[in-house]
Design an enzyme around this catalytic site. Structure first.
Site, PDB file in Angstrom:
ATOM      1  N   VAL A  44       0.814  -1.340   0.121  1.00 17.21           N
ATOM      2  CA  VAL A  44      -0.235   0.133  -0.166  1.00 17.21           C
ATOM      3  C   VAL A  44       0.945   1.353   0.087  1.00 17.21           C
ATOM      4  CG1 VAL A  44      -1.707   1.383   1.150  1.00 17.21           C
ATOM      5  CG2 VAL A  44      -2.060  -1.227   1.117  1.00 17.21           C
ATOM      6  N   GLY A  45       1.980   1.213   0.790  1.00 14.00           N
ATOM      7  CA  GLY A  45       2.893   2.435   0.879  1.00 14.00           C
ATOM      8  C   GLY A  45       3.319   2.797  -0.658  1.00 14.00           C
TER       9      GLY A  45
ATOM     10  N   VAL B 113      11.844   1.498  12.564  1.00 15.60           N
ATOM     11  CA  VAL B 113      10.732   2.108  13.578  1.00 15.60           C
ATOM     12  C   VAL B 113      11.045   1.919  14.984  1.00 15.60           C
ATOM     13  CG1 VAL B 113       9.040   1.947  11.543  1.00 15.60           C
ATOM     14  CG2 VAL B 113       9.253   0.172  13.365  1.00 15.60           C
TER      15      VAL B 113
ATOM     16  N   LYS C 104      -3.492  -4.934  14.135  1.00 14.36           N
ATOM     17  CA  LYS C 104      -3.940  -3.660  13.538  1.00 14.36           C
ATOM     18  C   LYS C 104      -4.815  -2.966  14.546  1.00 14.36           C
ATOM     19  CE  LYS C 104      -1.838  -4.263   9.894  1.00 14.36           C
ATOM     20  NZ  LYS C 104      -0.591  -3.417   9.653  1.00 14.36           N
TER      21      LYS C 104
ATOM     22  N   VAL D 209      -6.713  -6.080   0.376  1.00 12.61           N
ATOM     23  CA  VAL D 209      -6.274  -5.233  -0.906  1.00 12.61           C
ATOM     24  C   VAL D 209      -5.987  -6.158  -1.927  1.00 12.61           C
ATOM     25  CG1 VAL D 209      -4.448  -3.692  -1.598  1.00 12.61           C
ATOM     26  CG2 VAL D 209      -5.020  -3.405   0.932  1.00 12.61           C
TER      27      VAL D 209
END
Length: 276
Positions: free
Chosen positions: A17-18, A67, A167, A193
């Site tokens: 998606v990114g 991250v 999520k 997706v």
């Protein structure tokens, strides 16, 4: 928006998606900081594509981030007015226990905190999932499943729905910190997706999403979204100053056998169809 578009960051730009958000932003004239997490399984095909794009696209700047390393995030965010946050399985092995979940939650906290400390940060567009809203006991008896709904953590653990749990907890942690730091945040809760080469570029997350897919189908909450449409929704959520809160994003709910077969075909060979 003005003709001179600002700089924005996509983290992790190497997720499926990114990457499509990155492409959409570049096509609209934005300067994009593509923040890419290191993958212990090796450099992915998407990362290779991004590095090739960088050679010819002057508005694309690539950063390597961890991250769990707050400093590396702040470096990627410097000079950006928005963050498109697309955290996903970063090691290529999928969601398989509480440890995987915890890593994603900690990453989200670091990312949101880094945004709070970035001068000029206007909005976070947080990519999440419908699975953060649809999993709990007796959901089929509920009249409404909407943006106010959250998946039940203990129910997810009971069924080992690690993707849904990740999520849910990640988005909740992001919201809690964003509100505490008075950050402008929007979340896009997407269905499964689909899109070009999704089976090749997004296999682990796809299969993790589809765990207990039969139950989602029976309960009327199995939905899919085209990645181009999803990327466009993220960008519009940033560009529209009036967006706020959570938004469910899907093209269609799968509620017939014919539609389920079409979905399976779009995800082939991850999902095999029964012989005729």
């Amino acid at each position: 928006m003005d003709s001179l578009k600002p700089s924005v960051c996509v983290l992790d730009a190497s997720t499926y998606v990114g990457f499509w958000i990155l492409k959409g932003l570049l096509s609209r004239g934005y300067t994009v900081h593509a923040a890419i997490q290191k993958n212990v399984a090796g450099e992915t095909e998407i990362v290779k594509i991004i590095r090739e794009m960088k050679k010819v696209e002057e508005r694309l700047v690539v950063f390597s981030v961890d991250v769990l390393d707050y400093h590396s995030i702040t470096v990627a965010l410097k000079g950006c007015c928005a963050l498109f946050c697309c955290l996903d399985d970063s090691d290529g092995y999928g969601y398989d226990d509480d440890t995987t979940v915890d890593l994603e939650v900690r990453g989200a906290i670091n990312v949101v905190e880094a945004c709070a400390r970035t001068d000029g940060m206007q909005k976070i567009v947080f990519n999440s999932s419908l699975t953060a809203a649809v999993w709990r006991e007796n959901i089929c008896t509920e009249e409404v499943v909407d943006e106010r709904s959250w998946s039940d953590q203990e129910y997810c653990r009971k069924l080992k729905l690690w993707y849904a749990l990740a999520k849910t907890l990640t988005e909740q942690a992001a919201w809690a910190l964003a509100m505490d730091r008075t950050l402008n945040m929007v979340s896009i809760n997407a269905g499964i997706v689909i899109g070009p080469s999704v089976a090749q570029h997004n296999p682990c997350s796809t299969m993790s999403y589809l765990k207990e897919a039969a139950q989602m189908y029976e309960n009327g909450v199995l939905a899919f979204v085209d990645v181009n449409f999803l990327a466009d929704v993220h960008i519009r959520a940033f560009e529209n100053q009036f967006t706020s809160g959570r938004y469910f994003c899907f093209n269609k709910i799968v509620n017939t056998e014919e539609e389920s077969v079409k979905l399976a075909r779009s995800l082939s060979p991850l999902i095999s169809l029964p012989p005729k």
